[in-house]
Design an enzyme around this catalytic site. Structure first.
Site, PDB file in Angstrom:
ATOM      1  N   THR A  39       0.787  -1.226   0.000  1.00  0.00           N
ATOM      2  CA  THR A  39       0.000   0.000   0.000  1.00  0.00           C
ATOM      3  C   THR A  39       0.823   1.282   0.000  1.00  0.00           C
ATOM      4  O   THR A  39       0.296   2.350  -0.294  1.00  0.00           O
ATOM      5  CB  THR A  39      -0.951   0.000   1.222  1.00  0.00           C
ATOM      6  OG1 THR A  39      -1.897   1.051   1.090  1.00  0.00           O
ATOM      7  CG2 THR A  39      -0.172   0.191   2.516  1.00  0.00           C
ATOM      8  N   TYR A  40       2.110   1.197   0.300  1.00  0.00           N
ATOM      9  CA  TYR A  40       2.922   2.410   0.378  1.00  0.00           C
ATOM     10  C   TYR A  40       3.025   3.066  -0.996  1.00  0.00           C
ATOM     11  O   TYR A  40       3.531   2.468  -1.949  1.00  0.00           O
ATOM     12  CB  TYR A  40       4.329   2.114   0.892  1.00  0.00           C
ATOM     13  CG  TYR A  40       4.408   1.675   2.335  1.00  0.00           C
ATOM     14  CD1 TYR A  40       3.343   1.847   3.220  1.00  0.00           C
ATOM     15  CD2 TYR A  40       5.567   1.079   2.836  1.00  0.00           C
ATOM     16  CE1 TYR A  40       3.432   1.440   4.537  1.00  0.00           C
ATOM     17  CE2 TYR A  40       5.663   0.677   4.154  1.00  0.00           C
ATOM     18  CZ  TYR A  40       4.588   0.858   5.004  1.00  0.00           C
ATOM     19  OH  TYR A  40       4.679   0.449   6.307  1.00  0.00           O
ATOM     20  N   SER A  41       2.526   4.304  -1.060  1.00  0.00           N
ATOM     21  CA  SER A  41       2.550   5.080  -2.299  1.00  0.00           C
ATOM     22  C   SER A  41       1.994   4.288  -3.470  1.00  0.00           C
ATOM     23  O   SER A  41       2.558   4.284  -4.569  1.00  0.00           O
ATOM     24  CB  SER A  41       3.967   5.594  -2.602  1.00  0.00           C
ATOM     25  OG  SER A  41       4.412   6.454  -1.578  1.00  0.00           O
TER      26      SER A  41
END
Length: 326
Positions: A60-62
């Site tokens: 989910t990061y960036s």
């Protein structure tokens, strides 16, 4: 750099883990303060050169771009077999009813997407990013166990949940002969110590590796209380974590400054040394947006705080509302 086992698992990791939420396309996702690929690569390379072999990111990061940046950097700067690569699954990655969560369908879809972005055949540590109230933990654990059996995952871990939920997970795995969680990635720092009540004793009793996130309270422990940064100004999640206890937290930040001055060390080194002083902690996860963030983190490994210093740092703490589980 020191290397230790991840709990009672045979896997050995550096005492510092590089957290890669800092690296990603700023226009993708909700973190406007992230570093783009050009700015990220030198820091990842520096971490590897300093002996950090433990790298943590999440799908989910960036919007997946963190995994892409990390994957390309590791292919260029490291040998895959020497790196302990961790990522996570849970948060929604696409529209639709099955776009997130910890169902068997979601887990099998997301591991393949993560492996593609990371450019690897397997991840060393695959972690559930949060507890899924809509999916039975037995379904999640069986899916994760199957990923280990087919070779896409080496170890599994969990993050940020109530101790009763983690205990239920360990019991369910043991009862059915599935792989247990080897690690707990939880919220622990001088400003937030609620995990000391139940989760840390549980992990110590069960031989679980503890890899805390935000060990420096998203930078709050490393600077004067009045000092601000772009991340601090735009970090909505950070406000939910620390916005309700500012008066007590300010006193702790001041204590960190006092101990750092007396020791001739940076505040980051003192804050991180406190986390490392906890016997159950394996490797705090640090974010690094500047070269000195990495050198400070490595220096903290050899900074041993006295009992008097630890008591002074801990004394102003007041109970906090439990946060960080969503």
């Amino acid at each position: 750099m020191e290397y230790v086992r991840l709990g009672k698992a045979g896997l050995k990791v550096s005492r510092i883990c590089l957290g890669c939420m800092t690296y990603g396309v700023p226009e993708r996702g909700s973190h406007l303060w992230t570093l783009d690929e050009e700015a990220s690569r030198p820091l990842i390379k520096q971490a590897l050169e300093l002996g950090i072999n433990f790298i943590d990111t999440a799908n989910t990061y960036s919007d997946g771009t963190s995994e892409e940046i990390v994957g390309r950097a590791l292919r260029d700067f490291a040998k895959r077999e020497e790196i302990v690569l961790a990522t996570k699954v849970y948060f929604k990655m696409r529209p639709g009813p099955n776009g997130g969560g910890l169902s068997r369908k979601a887990i099998f879809n997301e591991i393949d997407a993560s492996l593609k972005r990371l450019g690897t055949d397997y991840v060393d540590l695959y972690q559930i990013h949060r507890w899924d109230y809509d999916t039975p933990i037995e379904e999640t654990l069986e899916a994760l166990d199957d990923l280990i059996k087919i070779g896409k995952v080496r170890y599994i871990g969990a993050s940020s949940m109530f101790a009763w939920q983690f205990a239920k997970s360990l019991y369910a795995a043991d009862a059915r002969g599935w792989t247990r969680f080897a690690s707990m990635q939880n919220h622990l720092n001088l400003l937030y110590r609620e995990e000391e009540r139940e989760m840390l004793p549980l992990c110590a009793a069960e031989g679980i590796g503890v890899i805390p996130w935000s060990p420096m309270a998203r930078g709050r422990l490393t600077r004067d209380w009045s000092e601000t940064t772009k991340r601090l100004e735009t970090d909505e999640f950070g406000r939910t974590l620390y916005g309700a206890t500012e008066e007590a937290d300010r006193k702790i930040v001041e204590r960190v400054a006092e101990v750092a001055k007396a020791r001739g060390a940076s505040r980051a080194q003192v804050a991180l040394a406190w986390v490392l002083s906890k016997p159950v902690v394996t490797a705090p996860i640090i974010g690094a947006s500047k070269p000195h963030h990495l050198t400070d983190a490595v220096a903290a490994v050899s900074l041993k705080l006295s009992a008097e210093e630890i008591a002074a740092l801990e004394e102003p703490y007041v109970p906090h509302k439990v946060v960080g589980f969503s």
